[in-house]
Design an enzyme around this catalytic site. Structure first.
Site, PDB file in Angstrom:
ATOM      1  N   ASP A   1       0.855  -1.191   0.000  1.00  0.00           N
ATOM      2  CA  ASP A   1       0.000   0.000   0.000  1.00  0.00           C
ATOM      3  C   ASP A   1       0.891   1.240   0.000  1.00  0.00           C
ATOM      4  O   ASP A   1       1.318   1.715   1.054  1.00  0.00           O
ATOM      5  CB  ASP A   1      -0.928   0.014   1.210  1.00  0.00           C
TER       6      ASP A   1
ATOM      7  N   HIS B   1       0.431   8.054   3.625  1.00  0.00           N
ATOM      8  CA  HIS B   1       1.070   7.399   4.756  1.00  0.00           C
ATOM      9  C   HIS B   1       2.578   7.616   4.813  1.00  0.00           C
ATOM     10  O   HIS B   1       3.251   7.070   5.691  1.00  0.00           O
ATOM     11  CB  HIS B   1       0.771   5.908   4.711  1.00  0.00           C
TER      12      HIS B   1
ATOM     13  N   ILE C   1      -0.346   9.559   8.141  1.00  0.00           N
ATOM     14  CA  ILE C   1      -1.087   8.734   9.097  1.00  0.00           C
ATOM     15  C   ILE C   1      -0.824   7.254   8.850  1.00  0.00           C
ATOM     16  O   ILE C   1      -0.329   6.852   7.791  1.00  0.00           O
ATOM     17  CB  ILE C   1      -2.600   9.025   9.028  1.00  0.00           C
TER      18      ILE C   1
ATOM     19  N   GLY D   1      -5.131   2.279   7.777  1.00  0.00           N
ATOM     20  CA  GLY D   1      -6.219   1.702   8.561  1.00  0.00           C
ATOM     21  C   GLY D   1      -6.067   0.200   8.720  1.00  0.00           C
ATOM     22  O   GLY D   1      -6.337  -0.360   9.788  1.00  0.00           O
TER      23      GLY D   1
END
Length: 308
Positions: A207, A212, A227, A230
């Site tokens: 990912d 991120h 961040i 998830g």
């Protein structure tokens, strides 16, 4: 950017997605385990060493059940390609993940995945897409897992052809991940700190969304810094359940559901609260530093260990 005028939701539902195939190795699954915090606080953790090393002479390392989400993600590497539908990837939010597990994953495997659009919803200023992916062992033909991923696309709604907002789902309502958190004291609580570099390690499993890793991209999206993924947070939560409820036996997990409530910054501490209801574990994960819930859902088990 909203859907273009030529976007037809009914046509979108009939859109056929190409099957995909890829392979993974023991290195891939070990890197994934490290990406979701396995052995981070104890390099020889009795419950987790088997996910990164051939412990006690075992022939193959074990694969964590949330690796299923990586298999589904690889089947959608081309993005959410729907005829006539446009969206700004910077405004994409991962809303929910639902996983069914049919058998333990081999430590290395050639897999074949089939993808379909399982849900499409017009929320006015936003659109919700739900993708279902079934992944098979290419050699044996065995169905390994099913994923249903829900994404929230800000600015992509307003495509309904009538006054009633368009909404479609092809799955049972009891598979929706909304759960009621009990008011009673949790059966178990597990605390685990993410590392400042957690997102940089996790992204190596496939990912590569710059949200991120890229500070400027994150600021455009409304965050003070990059961040955590998830699905990385989900991996931490399920690891907590494996250690606390499953007593290290991940193979008794048959279903996972998670709803992403709020972002996590790498380096924050995750506290996962668990309530045992029969063979279902209701859980909620909070960020300790901000005392805010970031994830909730359930994990369904095939059985319980005798020690419980």
């Amino acid at each position: 950017m909203a859907a273009t005028p030529e976007f037809d939701p009914d046509l979108a539902l009939s859109h056929s997605y190409p099957d995909t195939s890829h392979s993974y190795t023991e290195r891939d699954v070990a890197l994934y385990a490290l990406g979701i915090g396995a052995c981070a606080s104890n390099a020889v953790d009795a419950d987790e060493l088997k996910y990164v090393y051939h412990e006690n002479g075992q022939n193959h390392i074990k694969v964590l059940p949330t690796y299923a989400a990586i298999l589904a993600q690889k089947s959608l590497e081309g993005g959410f390609d729907i005829p006539g539908f446009k969206y700004d990837p910077r405004l994409l939010l991962h809303g929910q993940q639902y996983i069914e597990l049919y058998k333990p994953f081999p430590s290395s495997c050639n897999v074949h995945s089939k993808v379909c659009l399982a849900g499409l919803h017009d929320k006015g200023k936003a659109a919700i897409l739900e993708y279902e992916t079934k992944t098979y062992d290419k050699e044996s033909g065995d169905l390994l897992c099913m994923n249903r991923m829900t994404v929230y696309l800000r600015g992509a709604g307003g495509f309904s052809k009538s006054s009633k907002p368009f909404s479609y789902s092809n799955y049972p309502s009891n598979q929706v991940s909304t759960v009621k958190i009990p008011e009673s004291k949790p059966f178990s609580v597990f605390e685990d700190r993410t590392q400042p570099s957690q997102a940089l390690v996790y992204r190596l499993s496939g990912d590569y969304n710059p949200l991120h890793s890229d500070p400027m991209f994150a600021k455009v999206a409304g965050f003070s810094q990059p961040i955590l993924h998830g699905l990385c947070t989900l991996g931490f939560a399920v690891r907590a359940i494996i250690k606390s409820i499953c007593k290290g036996d991940a193979d008794i997990i048959k279903g996972i559901s998670g709803r992403f409530l709020l972002h996590v910054y790498p380096g924050e501490t995750l506290v996962t609260e668990m309530w045992l209801q029969g063979l279902r574990v209701i859980y909620r994960t909070k960020v300790k530093e901000r005392n805010q819930a970031v994830l909730s859902g359930f994990v369904d088990l095939r059985g319980l260990t005798s020690s419980l």
